[in-house]
Design an enzyme around this catalytic site. Sequence first.
Site, PDB file in Angstrom:
ATOM      1  N   ASP A  37       0.848  -1.201   0.000  1.00 10.29           N
ATOM      2  CA  ASP A  37       0.000   0.000   0.000  1.00 10.29           C
ATOM      3  C   ASP A  37       0.879   1.245   0.000  1.00 10.29           C
ATOM      4  O   ASP A  37       1.578   1.533   0.970  1.00 10.29           O
ATOM      5  CB  ASP A  37      -0.873  -0.002   1.264  1.00 10.29           C
ATOM      6  CG  ASP A  37      -1.840   1.174   1.283  1.00 10.29           C
ATOM      7  OD1 ASP A  37      -2.974   1.010   0.820  1.00 10.29           O
ATOM      8  OD2 ASP A  37      -1.438   2.266   1.749  1.00 10.29           O
ATOM      9  N   TYR A  41       3.154   9.760  -0.603  1.00  5.48           N
ATOM     10  CA  TYR A  41       4.268   9.214   0.209  1.00  5.48           C
ATOM     11  C   TYR A  41       5.617   9.417  -0.482  1.00  5.48           C
ATOM     12  O   TYR A  41       6.669   9.084   0.079  1.00  5.48           O
ATOM     13  CB  TYR A  41       4.081   7.712   0.495  1.00  5.48           C
ATOM     14  CG  TYR A  41       2.781   7.329   1.183  1.00  5.48           C
ATOM     15  CD1 TYR A  41       1.950   8.288   1.762  1.00  5.48           C
ATOM     16  CD2 TYR A  41       2.361   6.005   1.235  1.00  5.48           C
ATOM     17  CE1 TYR A  41       0.753   7.940   2.371  1.00  5.48           C
ATOM     18  CE2 TYR A  41       1.160   5.649   1.851  1.00  5.48           C
ATOM     19  CZ  TYR A  41       0.361   6.623   2.411  1.00  5.48           C
ATOM     20  OH  TYR A  41      -0.817   6.263   3.010  1.00  5.48           O
ATOM     21  N   LYS A  69      -2.720   5.932  -4.348  1.00  2.00           N
ATOM     22  CA  LYS A  69      -3.806   6.876  -4.035  1.00  2.00           C
ATOM     23  C   LYS A  69      -3.580   8.223  -4.715  1.00  2.00           C
ATOM     24  O   LYS A  69      -2.426   8.663  -4.850  1.00  2.00           O
ATOM     25  CB  LYS A  69      -3.883   7.106  -2.515  1.00  2.00           C
ATOM     26  CG  LYS A  69      -3.815   5.811  -1.706  1.00  2.00           C
ATOM     27  CD  LYS A  69      -3.949   6.020  -0.220  1.00  2.00           C
ATOM     28  CE  LYS A  69      -3.645   4.730   0.525  1.00  2.00           C
ATOM     29  NZ  LYS A  69      -2.223   4.579   0.909  1.00  2.00           N
ATOM     30  N   HIS A  89      -7.560   9.649  -1.958  1.00  2.00           N
ATOM     31  CA  HIS A  89      -6.882   9.607  -0.648  1.00  2.00           C
ATOM     32  C   HIS A  89      -7.732  10.239   0.462  1.00  2.00           C
ATOM     33  O   HIS A  89      -7.832   9.690   1.561  1.00  2.00           O
ATOM     34  CB  HIS A  89      -5.522  10.308  -0.753  1.00  2.00           C
ATOM     35  CG  HIS A  89      -4.510   9.818   0.221  1.00  2.00           C
ATOM     36  ND1 HIS A  89      -3.175   9.778  -0.057  1.00  2.00           N
ATOM     37  CD2 HIS A  89      -4.628   9.347   1.479  1.00  2.00           C
ATOM     38  CE1 HIS A  89      -2.515   9.295   0.992  1.00  2.00           C
ATOM     39  NE2 HIS A  89      -3.382   9.035   1.935  1.00  2.00           N
TER      40      HIS A  89
HETATM   41  P1  NDP Z   1       0.730   1.608  11.939  1.00  2.00           P
HETATM   42  O1  NDP Z   1      -0.418   1.525  12.866  1.00  2.00           O
HETATM   43  O2  NDP Z   1       0.973   0.524  10.963  1.00  2.00           O
HETATM   44  O3  NDP Z   1       1.988   1.858  12.858  1.00  2.00           O
HETATM   45  C1  NDP Z   1       3.282   1.937  12.373  1.00  2.00           C
HETATM   46  C2  NDP Z   1       4.199   2.065  13.574  1.00  2.00           C
HETATM   47  O4  NDP Z   1       4.091   0.865  14.360  1.00  2.00           O
HETATM   48  C3  NDP Z   1       5.649   2.205  13.171  1.00  2.00           C
HETATM   49  O5  NDP Z   1       6.241   3.126  14.085  1.00  2.00           O
HETATM   50  C4  NDP Z   1       6.221   0.806  13.356  1.00  2.00           C
HETATM   51  O6  NDP Z   1       7.559   0.780  13.734  1.00  2.00           O
HETATM   52  C5  NDP Z   1       5.377   0.305  14.521  1.00  2.00           C
HETATM   53  N1  NDP Z   1       5.245  -1.177  14.496  1.00  2.00           N
HETATM   54  C6  NDP Z   1       4.790  -1.946  13.481  1.00  2.00           C
HETATM   55  N2  NDP Z   1       4.828  -3.251  13.815  1.00  2.00           N
HETATM   56  C7  NDP Z   1       5.330  -3.315  15.067  1.00  2.00           C
HETATM   57  C8  NDP Z   1       5.627  -4.392  15.951  1.00  2.00           C
HETATM   58  N3  NDP Z   1       5.418  -5.662  15.606  1.00  2.00           N
HETATM   59  N4  NDP Z   1       6.106  -4.087  17.171  1.00  2.00           N
HETATM   60  C9  NDP Z   1       6.327  -2.802  17.529  1.00  2.00           C
HETATM   61  N5  NDP Z   1       6.076  -1.727  16.743  1.00  2.00           N
HETATM   62  C10 NDP Z   1       5.581  -1.988  15.511  1.00  2.00           C
HETATM   63  O7  NDP Z   1       0.599   3.045  11.189  1.00  2.00           O
HETATM   64  P2  NDP Z   1       0.677   3.590   9.708  1.00  2.00           P
HETATM   65  O8  NDP Z   1       0.221   4.974   9.761  1.00  2.00           O
HETATM   66  O9  NDP Z   1       1.988   3.332   9.090  1.00  2.00           O
HETATM   67  O10 NDP Z   1      -0.452   2.757   8.937  1.00  2.00           O
HETATM   68  C11 NDP Z   1      -0.175   1.643   8.122  1.00  2.00           C
HETATM   69  C12 NDP Z   1      -0.325   1.990   6.652  1.00  2.00           C
HETATM   70  O11 NDP Z   1      -1.620   2.534   6.395  1.00  2.00           O
HETATM   71  C13 NDP Z   1       0.617   3.091   6.156  1.00  2.00           C
HETATM   72  O12 NDP Z   1       1.926   2.664   5.984  1.00  2.00           O
HETATM   73  C14 NDP Z   1      -0.075   3.498   4.884  1.00  2.00           C
HETATM   74  O13 NDP Z   1       0.196   2.567   3.839  1.00  2.00           O
HETATM   75  C15 NDP Z   1      -1.532   3.452   5.306  1.00  2.00           C
HETATM   76  N6  NDP Z   1      -2.033   4.779   5.755  1.00  2.00           N
HETATM   77  C16 NDP Z   1      -3.033   5.349   5.034  1.00  2.00           C
HETATM   78  C17 NDP Z   1      -3.555   6.576   5.377  1.00  2.00           C
HETATM   79  C18 NDP Z   1      -4.652   7.163   4.570  1.00  2.00           C
HETATM   80  O14 NDP Z   1      -4.973   8.346   4.767  1.00  2.00           O
HETATM   81  N7  NDP Z   1      -5.261   6.417   3.665  1.00  2.00           N
HETATM   82  C19 NDP Z   1      -3.031   7.342   6.534  1.00  2.00           C
HETATM   83  C20 NDP Z   1      -1.988   6.647   7.256  1.00  2.00           C
HETATM   84  C21 NDP Z   1      -1.537   5.406   6.875  1.00  2.00           C
HETATM   85  P3  NDP Z   1       8.822   1.226  12.821  1.00  2.00           P
HETATM   86  O15 NDP Z   1       8.998   2.687  13.095  1.00  2.00           O
HETATM   87  O16 NDP Z   1       9.941   0.394  13.327  1.00  2.00           O
HETATM   88  O17 NDP Z   1       8.528   1.000  11.395  1.00  2.00           O
END
Ligand code: NDP
Length: 277
Positions: free
Chosen positions: A47, A52, A77, A110
């Site tokens: 995704d 991004y 998106k 988006h």
């Molecule tokens: P997440 O809820 O996936 O959280 C990501 C964070 O959690 C990062 O800091 C990551 O660490 C940490 N993490 C992931 N797995 C673990 C684990 N097993 N143990 C401990 N910490 C962990 O948030 P996102 O906002 O990234 O959401 C996921 C995806 O959703 C995005 O990447 C994007 O593709 C999408 N998205 C879409 C949006 C929209 O408006 N449509 C808005 C926001 C996101 P680390 O820093 O080490 O990577």
Amino acid sequence: MTTPVPQIKLNSGASIPQLGFGVFLVDPADTQRVVEDALEVGYRHIDTATGYNNEKEVGAALRASGIPRDQIFLTTKLRNDHHKAGDVQGAFSRSLDALGLDYIDLYLIHWPMPANERYVDTWHAFEGFAADGRAKSIGVSNFLIPHLEKLLSETDVVPAVNQVELHPIFQQRELRKFHAEHGIHTEAWGPLGQGKYELFTLPAIQDAAKAHDVQPAQVVLRWHLQTGNIVIPKLNHRARMAQNFDVFGFELSDDEMAAIDALDENRRVGGNPAEVN
Ligand code: NDP
């Protein structure tokens, strides 16, 4: 390779792997390595978004992996400023070019940006991308019920998914019910609360993690999967990519699910779509 990830059938007829991998806030300099790692771990659903700034690097990783195109599900998106400017055709073509692909599996608006009153016109353009086969499925992101109602009443194609903020602290019950009634699948962004809550320390999550001898993040992902959400956690580090992928060898009990359901505070970490314009 065989995959443990369930496939969900979308209203377009296409199937999407229920567990994918998100690349929001993955630095473009790291993106190719991160996506190649994710594909090696076994993820087949990536995704990204024009916003991004890493579509080019995602595309490079897909090619470098050597995995046949039809075995990977790629979402991108429409960026808000292109949406606002009515530059939908150009933006879509540029995404295809940046990714180096001739079709996208799922193309999303988006954000609805309701004050701009463009999302119905934009959706008509999306219907064209679906009709000419350059987008196998089309959907929306961050749409509230009134925005979906407007699309359903004024356009022909029902969005395949609505990708929205969703995690145990913000469970989106009313929206999920609306989706289910209209054949729209719920896709969870920020599925782990973006690390902005102490989700992993909450007793309901810790207790389940101890009971199944897994990590708290795996419990949260398992809760999403058993709730029926499509889920796309993000990670930079390969060891945790494997951990987040290893969520098919245990099942939360009804009581464990109910304890996590009870964590809902109806509280966002991200922007309110009514106010993002
Ligand atoms: P997440 O809820 O996936 O959280 C990501 C964070 O959690 C990062 O800091 C990551 O660490 C940490 N993490 C992931 N797995 C673990 C684990 N097993 N143990 C401990 N910490 C962990 O948030 P996102 O906002 O990234 O959401 C996921 C995806 O959703 C995005 O990447 C994007 O593709 C999408 N998205 C879409 C949006 C929209 O408006 N449509 C808005 C926001 C996101 P680390 O820093 O080490 O990577």
